[in-house]
Enzyme design. Structure first.
Site, short mmCIF file in Angstrom:
data_model
loop_
_atom_site.label_atom_id
_atom_site.label_comp_id
_atom_site.label_asym_id
_atom_site.label_seq_id
_atom_site.Cartn_x
_atom_site.Cartn_y
_atom_site.Cartn_z
N ASP A 143 47.99 78.30 18.21
CA ASP A 143 48.37 78.62 16.83
C ASP A 143 49.87 78.92 16.73
O ASP A 143 50.60 78.89 17.72
CB ASP A 143 47.53 79.83 16.37
CG ASP A 143 47.13 79.75 14.92
OD1 ASP A 143 47.83 79.07 14.14
OD2 ASP A 143 46.13 80.39 14.54
N ASP A 189 45.18 76.24 6.37
CA ASP A 189 43.75 76.51 6.61
C ASP A 189 42.86 76.00 5.48
O ASP A 189 43.14 76.21 4.30
CB ASP A 189 43.53 78.02 6.77
CG ASP A 189 44.07 78.53 8.09
OD1 ASP A 189 44.76 77.76 8.80
OD2 ASP A 189 43.80 79.70 8.40
N GLU A 246 50.16 74.21 13.96
CA GLU A 246 51.26 74.84 13.20
C GLU A 246 51.16 74.48 11.73
O GLU A 246 52.13 74.57 11.00
CB GLU A 246 52.63 74.56 13.83
CG GLU A 246 53.01 73.13 14.07
CD GLU A 246 53.30 72.39 12.80
OE1 GLU A 246 52.33 71.85 12.21
OE2 GLU A 246 54.49 72.30 12.40
N TRP A 247 49.92 74.08 11.32
CA TRP A 247 49.55 73.92 9.91
C TRP A 247 50.35 72.85 9.16
O TRP A 247 50.46 72.89 7.93
CB TRP A 247 49.68 75.27 9.16
CG TRP A 247 49.31 76.46 9.99
CD1 TRP A 247 48.12 76.66 10.63
CD2 TRP A 247 50.13 77.60 10.31
NE1 TRP A 247 48.15 77.84 11.33
CE2 TRP A 247 49.37 78.44 11.15
CE3 TRP A 247 51.41 77.98 9.97
CZ2 TRP A 247 49.86 79.65 11.64
CZ3 TRP A 247 51.91 79.18 10.47
CH2 TRP A 247 51.14 79.99 11.29
N GLY A 248 50.95 71.93 9.91
CA GLY A 248 51.73 70.89 9.25
C GLY A 248 53.11 71.36 8.82
O GLY A 248 53.86 70.63 8.17
C1 GLA Z 1 45.19 80.51 11.70
C2 GLA Z 1 44.59 79.15 12.04
C3 GLA Z 1 43.09 79.22 11.84
C4 GLA Z 1 42.49 80.29 12.73
C5 GLA Z 1 43.16 81.64 12.45
C6 GLA Z 1 42.77 82.68 13.47
O1 GLA Z 1 45.05 80.83 10.36
O2 GLA Z 1 45.15 78.16 11.24
O3 GLA Z 1 42.49 77.96 12.12
O4 GLA Z 1 42.68 79.92 14.08
O5 GLA Z 1 44.58 81.53 12.50
O6 GLA Z 1 43.39 83.90 13.27
#
Ligand code: GLA
Length: 396
Positions: free
Chosen positions: A155, A211, A189-191
């Site tokens: 993450d 997310d 890293e969510w893009g």
């Molecule tokens: C981030 C990630 C999620 C999950 C949470 C856990 O938000 O994007 O997929 O792993 O952390 O805390």
């Protein structure tokens, strides 16, 4: 003279290497040739609900309910399995939640014929404030390998203000490689730094979006990314995905209660069209017949797992009505007729929309109805439910 020639050649090689585009280059660890499938604890159990009992029961259920046979292979612990480090910096599991330890749990998962995954973070702390891996990459990777870890999700919470994502994830990639154990590497890293542009040679998959939330259109409810928001964010990323390196639109919410059966079906279908990782995120020990029917649809799973590894492209959009298509290994096409609107509507796909000549005769199969429609020439139309899909396989 010879020396000058050598130096000039060296420069040429270096310039060529520097200019080789990232697109098409993939991590060379031989893993995830098709999108990873499995289960991850986060969407349902989050931090509070994670413990070894839940994980063992999940693995048992996946064997008993057919998920394992359908291809769901990885059992992945997300955030909160870890608490601290010992005096030597070794990462420690939460002894209350995992009294038998991580190695015993990994052994148990392996004894079921499945694979085991863990979660960490490239910063000082995970998103739930557990220890992250920064400065401990090689030590952690070795520990994971000793435990028998087959999959690592890393993450991006609590990183330094100037921390570079590409070099951080490259460091962990190298640490995993040095551990000597094959470990699928999932970048999360969510893009935020457009990983599709650099992560091909670094990870086997990378989150392309923030997310997922358990709603069809989250803009209309509590905000964030619902299924339709993620569908829009995935459009345009199709050239970056392929065997060994996938865009990851996040784990499944199928069966978590926030969407209707039709919406869950459309969510699952679109993830299969995207060649997305299929990581169930629900309580698979207690699922309804509808949820099971969706997660276990072998024909839809086969579209996700198709060996060509193409991510579908949106080939037509008329308001709420969309057509998505991708080529399959056998020359056929997977087609999703997607209705985002409030009422059932007919959608027509023309063969020219999906890269076939107009008059071509092709067989059509409706995947959710498991029904052969027969030969069609040039076009096919179907009534598509609101917030639903009709998913087809078209083959000349
Ligand atoms: C981030 C990630 C999620 C999950 C949470 C856990 O938000 O994007 O997929 O792993 O952390 O805390």
């Amino acid at each position: 003279m010879l020396r000058r020639l050598f130096v000039a050649r060296l420069w040429l090689v270096m310039i060529t290497l520097a200019l080789t585009p990232v697109v098409g280059r993939a991590l060379d660890n031989g893993l995830a040739k098709t999108p990873p499938m499995g289960w991850n604890s986060w969407n349902k159990f989050a931090c509070k609900g994670l413990n070894e009992k839940v994980v063992r029961e999940t693995a048992d259920a996946m064997v008993a309910n057919g998920m394992k046979d359908a291809g769901y292979q990885f059992v992945i612990l997300d955030d909160c399995w870890q608490t601290s480090r010992d005096a030597n910096g070794n990462i420690l599991a939460d002894a209350e939640r995992f009294p038998s330890g991580i190695k015993a749990l990994a052994d148990y998962i392996h004894s079921k014929g499945m694979k085991f995954g863990l979660y960490s973070d490239a910063g000082a702390q995970t998103c739930a404030k557990r220890p992250g891996s920064i400065g401990h990459e090689y030590q952690d990777a070795k520990q994971y390998a000793d435990w028998g870890v087959d999959y690592l999700k890393e993450d991006w919470c609590n990183t330094l203000p100037n921390q570079n994502s590409e070099s951080s994830y490259t460091l962990m990639r190298d640490a995993l490689a040095a551990s000597g154990r094959p470990i699928v590497f999932s970048i999360c890293e969510w893009g935020s730094t457009k990983p599709w542009l650099w992560a091909g040679p670094v990870g086997n998959l990378w989150r392309s979006t923030g997310d997922i939330q358990d709603c069809w259109d989250c803009k209309k409810t509590w905000g964030g990314n619902g299924v339709v928001q993620i569908i829009d964010l995935m459009s345009g990323l199709e050239t970056y995905a392929g065997p060994g390196h996938w865009n990851d639109p996040d784990m499944l919410e199928v069966g978590n209660g926030g969407m209707t059966k039709e919406e869950n079906r459309a969510h699952f279908s679109m993830w299969a069209m995207f060649a997305a990782p299929l990581l169930a995120g629900n309580d698979v020990s207690n699922m309804s017949a509808d949820t099971k029917e969706i997660l276990l649809n072998k024909e839809v799973i086969a579209i996700d797992q198709d060996a060509l590894g193409q991510q579908a492209r949106r080939v037509k959009k008329t308001g709420d009505l969309e057509i998505w298509s991708k080529q399959l290994q056998d020359g056929g096409r997977a087609v999703a007729l997607l209705n985002r609107g409030p009422a059932a509507t007919k959608i027509s796909v023309s063969w020219t929309d999906i890269g076939y000549p107009d008059g071509l005769s092709a067989s059509v199969r409706d995947l959710w109805n498991a029904k052969d429609i027969g030969k069609q020439s040039g076009t096919y139309s179907a009534e598509v439910p609101s917030h639903g899909v009709v998913m087809l396989k078209v083959k000349p």
